[in-house]
Design an enzyme around this catalytic site. Structure first.
Site, PDB file in Angstrom:
ATOM      1  CD  GLU A  63      61.074  -3.173  32.928  1.00 21.00           C
ATOM      2  OE1 GLU A  63      61.279  -2.325  33.819  1.00 21.00           O
ATOM      3  OE2 GLU A  63      60.710  -4.344  33.186  1.00 21.00           O
ATOM      4  CG  LEU A 113      62.107  -3.318  38.869  1.00 15.42           C
ATOM      5  CD1 LEU A 113      61.579  -4.571  39.559  1.00 15.42           C
ATOM      6  CD2 LEU A 113      63.616  -3.359  38.753  1.00 15.42           C
ATOM      7  CE  LYS A 164      66.412  -4.942  41.498  1.00 14.43           C
ATOM      8  NZ  LYS A 164      66.434  -4.567  40.073  1.00 14.43           N
ATOM      9  CE1 TYR A 194      68.622  -7.468  40.721  1.00 15.13           C
ATOM     10  CE2 TYR A 194      66.867  -9.027  40.187  1.00 15.13           C
ATOM     11  CZ  TYR A 194      67.685  -7.964  39.833  1.00 15.13           C
ATOM     12  OH  TYR A 194      67.545  -7.386  38.602  1.00 15.13           O
TER      13      TYR A 194
END
Length: 279
Positions: free
Chosen positions: A179, A203, A147, A36
């Site tokens: 993250e 990411l 992702k 996505y």
């Protein structure tokens, strides 16, 4: 044509979001077998569209999904869709799942992937000087650079943060910050911008990329390296960045005061972002 309050698209069909129907055999439903992207829309223009399309195609290649269109075709379709929504500022989301087919772990043959899109009104740029975070163990799989739709560890971490009265959770793996549950984490120390390197543990965030570019343009030193929770606590600033929340300053980590010591540098980065939007 009269514009819509919000919009959903699935393989050519367009409806309001709450009226969209997706087949139960879509592999996104069974396996989370898809990827996505999400982007912000300002003045009916998709911000950083090319960055999002590049990442989308990289993610698709890594899990071997054949995309139904070229980058140019998807970009044109997304631009056409956001123009149908009446709001000037929108949150745009799109995903591609591998196929619609009976449940089977193996890839189905001779079927096309599915493209789902929605766009809805959004209040505009969101930045904060009062973010509170907690640290949590990073138990996710080793392909965080994709992702993917498989976000249960992120969901659990975000929920834990909310229940602790915080805005976000910061993942820590093997003694190093990776993250957030839905953002990148960077720090500023002694005038330098420091952020985790692009590897399989984070990411490749679009706002992370932009902030590094802004730093280069402003002559601010940058380091792409991992840092420890102790370094994060000792940093002059802790910045959480994502597409929908491009610059959130952290004031508290695990209940302890942190950051908030270099507002001038943060202000320069935020000004660059706002200039990008207007441009």
């Amino acid at each position: 044509m009269e514009k819509m309050k919000d919009l959903a698209y699935y393989n050519g069909s367009i409806t309001p979001i709450n009226e969209m129907m997706i087949p139960a055999n879509d592999r996104g439903f069974y396996f989370g077998d898809g990827i996505y992207e999400a982007a912000m829309v300002y003045h009916h223009k998709i911000f950083a569209l090319q960055d999002h399309l590049d990442r989308m195609f990289n993610s698709a290649a890594m899990i071997r999904i054949d995309l139904p269109y070229t980058k140019e075709e998807i970009g044109a379709l997304l631009s056409e869709l956001v123009d149908k929504v009446e709001s000037d500022s929108q949150f745009l989301y799109w995903q591609v799942t591998r196929a619609t087919a009976p449940r089977n772990h193996l890839f189905p043959k001779d079927v096309s992937s599915n493209l789902y899109v929605y766009s809805k009104p959004w209040p505009g740029v969101q930045m904060s000087d009062s973010y509170r975070v907690i640290t949590v163990e990073d138990t996710r799989f080793l392909h965080c650079n994709i992702k993917t739709l498989n976000l249960i560890p992120n969901v659990m971490a975000a929920q834990k943060a909310q229940e602790a009265g915080c805005n976000e959770a910061v993942f820590v793996r093997d003694g190093l910050v990776t993250e957030g549950s839905h953002c990148n984490v960077s720090i500023i120390k002694d005038g330098a911008f420091i952020t985790h390197p692009l590897d399989n543990l984070i990411l490749p965030g679009t706002e992370r990329k932009h902030m590094l570019a802004y730093c280069r343009a402003l002559g601010i030193p940058t380091e792409e390296r991992a840092f420890t929770p102790a370094e994060m606590m000792a940093a002059d600033e802790i910045i959480m960045s994502s597409t929908s929340h491009p610059s959130m300053r952290v004031m508290e980590v695990d209940g302890q005061p942190a950051g908030m010591k270099d507002p001038e540098l943060v202000g320069k980065l935020r000004a660059c972002y706002m200039e990008d939007i207007e441009r």
